[in-house]
Design a protein around this motif. Structure first.
Motif: not given
Lengths: 114, 112
Positions: A38-42
């Motif tokens: 995800t963008m937030m958590r890689g």
């Protein structure tokens, strides 16, 4: 070899439905990894199998997630029930062995839960 | 717990420049370190694999180094081209658990 094969490539499902993602590792590889990006958590490691046995599932976010590897050529990642926050790209990777070997990734499954 | 960090998070340079991407890890007990490239909306492509006993690996315009004792790796890209624009990720394979842990990546943009 065709590489690591994941299916489906895209999945759109409604909240509450069961989702099953599939992975075929490279023939002869005996270690398999599932990741979520995800963008937030890689890239987050969800679970890791060696010789079809789950070695570490500490990254599985909650009981709604389960993974199996019934044989050396097939693995599934199941989400039941799915939630919008599960929307992400899920990658499968395999390596020839458990130690100092190169990892090869599939093209990923883009999951959207609406 | 192994943690992998990549700095900077984003980098923009003009075409033709040489550049260095950085990767650091907290636990030196690793089997290897691997550099990947990811284009938008695509999977991960392996670029270079460095075993823990090695100091560097080269492939074309790419050179990766590993200093295990200090927990650092660098990816050097020579004579950058617009086609090098992508996100670059490093990952370490940990000893013991044998997990592969990723950094958050560096998004590279090469300006024509």
């Amino acid at each position: 070899d065709a590489g690591v094969i994941q299916s489906p490539r895209h999945e759109v499902t409604e909240m509450g439905q069961e989702v099953t993602l599939r992975c075929k590792p490279i023939s002869g590889h005996n270690s398999l990894f599932w990741y979520r990006q995800t963008m937030m958590r890689g890239l987050e490691l969800l679970i890791y199998f060696n010789n079809n046995v789950p070695i570490d599932d500490s990254g599985m976010p909650e009981d709604r997630f389960s993974a199996k590897m019934p044989n050396a050529s097939f693995s599934t990642l199941k989400i039941q029930p799915s939630e919008p926050r599960d929307s992400a790209v899920y990658f499968c990777a395999s390596t020839p062995g458990p130690m100092n070997t190169e990892a090869f990734f599939g093209q990923g499954t883009r999951l959207t839960v609406v | 717990k192994q943690e992998v960090t990549q700095i900077p998070a984003a980098l923009s340079v003009p075409e033709g420049e040489n550049l260095v991407l950085n990767c650091s890890f907290t636990d030196s007990a690793i089997y290897n370190l691997q550099w990947f490239r990811q284009d938008p909306g695509k999977g991960l492509t392996s670029l270079l694999l460095i075993q823990s006993s090695q100091r560097e690996q080269t492939s074309g315009r790419l050179n990766a180094s590993l200093d295990k004792s200090s927990g650092r790796s660098t990816l050097y890209i020579a004579a950058s081209q617009p086609g090098d624009s992508a996100t670059y990720l490093c990952a370490v394979r940990t000893r013991g658990a044998s997990k592969i842990i990723f950094g958050s990546g560096t998004r590279l943009s090469i300006r024509p």
